[in-house]
Design a protein around this motif. Sequence first.
Motif, PDB file in Angstrom:
ATOM      1  N   TYR A 256       0.830  -1.205   0.000  1.00 29.63           N
ATOM      2  CA  TYR A 256       0.000   0.000   0.000  1.00 29.63           C
ATOM      3  C   TYR A 256       0.871   1.264   0.000  1.00 29.63           C
ATOM      4  CZ  TYR A 256      -4.381  -2.522   0.876  1.00 29.63           C
ATOM      5  OH  TYR A 256      -5.484  -3.348   0.763  1.00 29.63           O
ATOM      6  N   PHE A 257       1.918   1.242   0.827  1.00 32.41           N
ATOM      7  CA  PHE A 257       2.766   2.434   0.927  1.00 32.41           C
ATOM      8  C   PHE A 257       3.574   2.649  -0.348  1.00 32.41           C
ATOM      9  CE2 PHE A 257       6.279   5.085   2.418  1.00 32.41           C
ATOM     10  CZ  PHE A 257       5.582   6.030   3.161  1.00 32.41           C
ATOM     11  N   GLY A 314     -10.610   5.461  -4.786  1.00 26.37           N
ATOM     12  CA  GLY A 314     -11.418   4.629  -5.668  1.00 26.37           C
ATOM     13  C   GLY A 314     -10.709   3.403  -6.203  1.00 26.37           C
ATOM     14  N   LEU A 315      -9.373   3.447  -6.319  1.00 27.00           N
ATOM     15  CA  LEU A 315      -8.650   2.387  -7.027  1.00 27.00           C
ATOM     16  C   LEU A 315      -7.698   1.571  -6.147  1.00 27.00           C
ATOM     17  CD1 LEU A 315      -7.717   4.366 -10.276  1.00 27.00           C
ATOM     18  CD2 LEU A 315      -9.651   2.842  -9.894  1.00 27.00           C
ATOM     19  N   TYR A 316      -7.440   2.017  -4.919  1.00 26.43           N
ATOM     20  CA  TYR A 316      -6.483   1.318  -4.051  1.00 26.43           C
ATOM     21  C   TYR A 316      -6.833  -0.169  -3.900  1.00 26.43           C
ATOM     22  CZ  TYR A 316      -2.600   3.305  -1.310  1.00 26.43           C
ATOM     23  OH  TYR A 316      -1.367   3.729  -0.876  1.00 26.43           O
ATOM     24  N   GLN A 317      -8.021  -0.438  -3.387  1.00 24.16           N
ATOM     25  CA  GLN A 317      -8.390  -1.818  -3.069  1.00 24.16           C
ATOM     26  C   GLN A 317      -8.482  -2.715  -4.313  1.00 24.16           C
ATOM     27  OE1 GLN A 317      -7.527  -2.142  -0.146  1.00 24.16           O
ATOM     28  NE2 GLN A 317      -9.310  -2.431   1.177  1.00 24.16           N
ATOM     29  N   ASN A 328      -4.005 -10.498   0.468  1.00 27.08           N
ATOM     30  CA  ASN A 328      -3.052  -9.481   0.904  1.00 27.08           C
ATOM     31  C   ASN A 328      -3.672  -8.092   1.007  1.00 27.08           C
ATOM     32  OD1 ASN A 328      -0.634 -11.075   1.148  1.00 27.08           O
ATOM     33  ND2 ASN A 328      -0.661 -11.268  -1.081  1.00 27.08           N
ATOM     34  N   MET A 329      -5.008  -8.037   0.954  1.00 25.22           N
ATOM     35  CA  MET A 329      -5.679  -6.751   1.127  1.00 25.22           C
ATOM     36  C   MET A 329      -5.800  -6.413   2.614  1.00 25.22           C
ATOM     37  SD  MET A 329      -8.710  -7.072  -1.727  1.00 25.22           S
ATOM     38  CE  MET A 329      -9.464  -5.506  -1.237  1.00 25.22           C
ATOM     39  N   LEU A 330      -5.627  -5.132   2.928  1.00 26.99           N
ATOM     40  CA  LEU A 330      -5.795  -4.640   4.290  1.00 26.99           C
ATOM     41  C   LEU A 330      -7.132  -3.905   4.400  1.00 26.99           C
ATOM     42  CD1 LEU A 330      -2.168  -3.288   4.964  1.00 26.99           C
ATOM     43  CD2 LEU A 330      -3.193  -5.409   5.823  1.00 26.99           C
ATOM     44  N   PRO A 331      -7.614  -3.660   5.626  1.00 32.12           N
ATOM     45  CA  PRO A 331      -8.903  -2.969   5.793  1.00 32.12           C
ATOM     46  C   PRO A 331      -8.911  -1.593   5.127  1.00 32.12           C
ATOM     47  CG  PRO A 331      -8.195  -3.957   7.858  1.00 32.12           C
ATOM     48  CD  PRO A 331      -7.044  -4.098   6.914  1.00 32.12           C
ATOM     49  N   PHE A 332     -10.099  -1.110   4.809  1.00 36.69           N
ATOM     50  CA  PHE A 332     -10.240   0.148   4.075  1.00 36.69           C
ATOM     51  C   PHE A 332      -9.746   1.341   4.890  1.00 36.69           C
ATOM     52  CE2 PHE A 332     -12.738   3.675   2.150  1.00 36.69           C
ATOM     53  CZ  PHE A 332     -12.234   3.564   0.859  1.00 36.69           C
ATOM     54  N   TYR A 333      -9.641   1.186   6.223  1.00 39.02           N
ATOM     55  CA  TYR A 333      -9.132   2.301   7.019  1.00 39.02           C
ATOM     56  C   TYR A 333      -7.689   2.630   6.646  1.00 39.02           C
ATOM     57  CZ  TYR A 333      -6.727  -0.996  10.235  1.00 39.02           C
ATOM     58  OH  TYR A 333      -5.913  -1.957  10.782  1.00 39.02           O
ATOM     59  N   VAL A 334      -6.940   1.649   6.138  1.00 41.30           N
ATOM     60  CA  VAL A 334      -5.574   1.906   5.685  1.00 41.30           C
ATOM     61  C   VAL A 334      -5.595   2.857   4.485  1.00 41.30           C
ATOM     62  CG1 VAL A 334      -3.481   0.849   4.725  1.00 41.30           C
ATOM     63  CG2 VAL A 334      -4.739  -0.320   6.541  1.00 41.30           C
ATOM     64  N   VAL A 450     -15.350  -4.294  -5.991  1.00 46.55           N
ATOM     65  CA  VAL A 450     -13.889  -4.174  -6.004  1.00 46.55           C
ATOM     66  C   VAL A 450     -13.265  -5.097  -7.042  1.00 46.55           C
ATOM     67  CG1 VAL A 450     -11.800  -4.520  -4.619  1.00 46.55           C
ATOM     68  CG2 VAL A 450     -13.812  -3.477  -3.581  1.00 46.55           C
ATOM     69  N   ASN A 451     -13.848  -6.259  -7.251  1.00 45.14           N
ATOM     70  CA  ASN A 451     -13.220  -7.276  -8.086  1.00 45.14           C
ATOM     71  C   ASN A 451     -13.507  -7.055  -9.566  1.00 45.14           C
ATOM     72  OD1 ASN A 451     -15.950  -7.914  -7.334  1.00 45.14           O
ATOM     73  ND2 ASN A 451     -15.701  -9.858  -8.389  1.00 45.14           N
ATOM     74  N   GLY A 452     -12.539  -7.468 -10.400  1.00 44.44           N
ATOM     75  CA  GLY A 452     -12.737  -7.434 -11.847  1.00 44.44           C
ATOM     76  C   GLY A 452     -12.071  -6.243 -12.512  1.00 44.44           C
TER      77      GLY A 452
END
Length: 495
Positions: A256-257, A314-317, A328-334, A450-452
């Motif tokens: 993420y970072f 909009g695009l991170y996750q 390997n996804m982290l919660p949306f608060y990240v 989120v998927n696709g």
Amino acid sequence: MALEFLKNVYSVVVPFILRTAMIYCLGIEYTGLGGLFVSILNVLNLAELGAGAAMVFSMYKPIAEDDTDKICALMRLYKIYYRVIGGVILTAGLIITPFIGHLISGEYPSDINIYILFLMNLANTVLTYWLFAYKTSLFQAHQTMYVTSKVEIELSVVFSLLQLLSLLFFANYYIYLALNLIRQVFINIYISYKAGKMYPAYKPVGKIPSEEEKVIRSRIKDLFTSRVGGTITNSADNIVISAFLGLTLLAQYQNYFYIFSSVLALAGVVFNATRAGIGNSLICDSREKNLNDLSHFTFIIIWVETFCVSCLLGLYQPFIMLWTGASNMLPFYVVICLSIRFIVRYFNYLLLTYKDAAGAWHQDRFRPLIAGVANLVMNLAMVHFWGLLGILIASIISETFIEIPWLLRNLFSTVFQCSARKYIFLTVKYFLITGTVILLSAIFTNLLPVNGIGFFILRGMIAVAVPVLALIMLYRKSPEMEFCVDLLKRMLNKK
């Protein structure tokens, strides 16, 4: 500017390819391990103390006066400093090597020796100082850094390809690091060769007067506190996450970072393109004109970060899911915390650009140190209660409520010598408007799954369209928009 932008693009795309190959060929823990080592070595690099920047600054005048003897004497002093610095880093690294295992919580890959890997990374850092590093100052002082950028890009492309092949065919982390070490050696030697060809008259000989050396040491002291604070802020998060939460979470967070820092680096081209002009304006133009320019630049950077943050939210996750998988996804608060941090840091970059252009280092020397220490203390306290969320909140608090107010005070009291109240009200107005735009964009994009890849593209179209349309509707005939268009034309026409 084109080469600088190319270098920034390279520094984003190639590491992304290598990181992806490492995740799928070796495992995500290896990326976390590499990030931990980089953070530790960044702390050890405090031994540099800002000597490089101070030495380059000292070369400007003798270069303008064509004082070859003074430049040669400064090069000799720079060479001595870097030999000592390399020795200090090597000694400190060897001392902490036995304790590396204590900075990793939980398991790490069993087929590697973390001590040997750390020593390989340490050797890479030390060699950057011992192998003709002082000659780089000639390119910096003569403002010909395009030469070193070209060398670094050419050699890095070759060795990055070799590293990629080593991961794909051998899946061996030792070979990967060995190639990284060899690349650094080649870069230093080749830059030394180019310096000898372009500046044959400059040799590291002679001695500068003791009074001038005291002035250089004074500049180094001013830069040191800034380096300490910046290093603590940038490295503390990774070290604390590894020590308390484990390598796997560190690797996931670094994914993420990595996106955060890559977008920040690409957006930072704006500052690199305008820094020289700002410095000239601060010297030649009136205070009113410079304050007016600051307001216009604030408008520009706030809308650049509006666009960037709209895309991040909009695009991170979906990007992480497509890149590394849902596991390997982290919660949306990240995502929310990193987006807030992006806004704060990018605005901070604008203020730092003005501070550096004005040379106001001495007045600002304690701000980064206090903010960095506060960030570390809050990290160590909050990680026990809120884990990763606590670390993210600590960084936001230190940058928002310590760095920016302090920097604003120093900038307006030292450079502009007036009250910052009017500028603060203007900035708050801009942020309220763009904050509303970001919120609307986030609501629309996150209504979609989120998927696709199809939904990813659709999310991207919304994330781009909302801030662009809002900017045109709200400011199409304003003085701020005219300034943006004029600046863009000048940047595109600049060779």
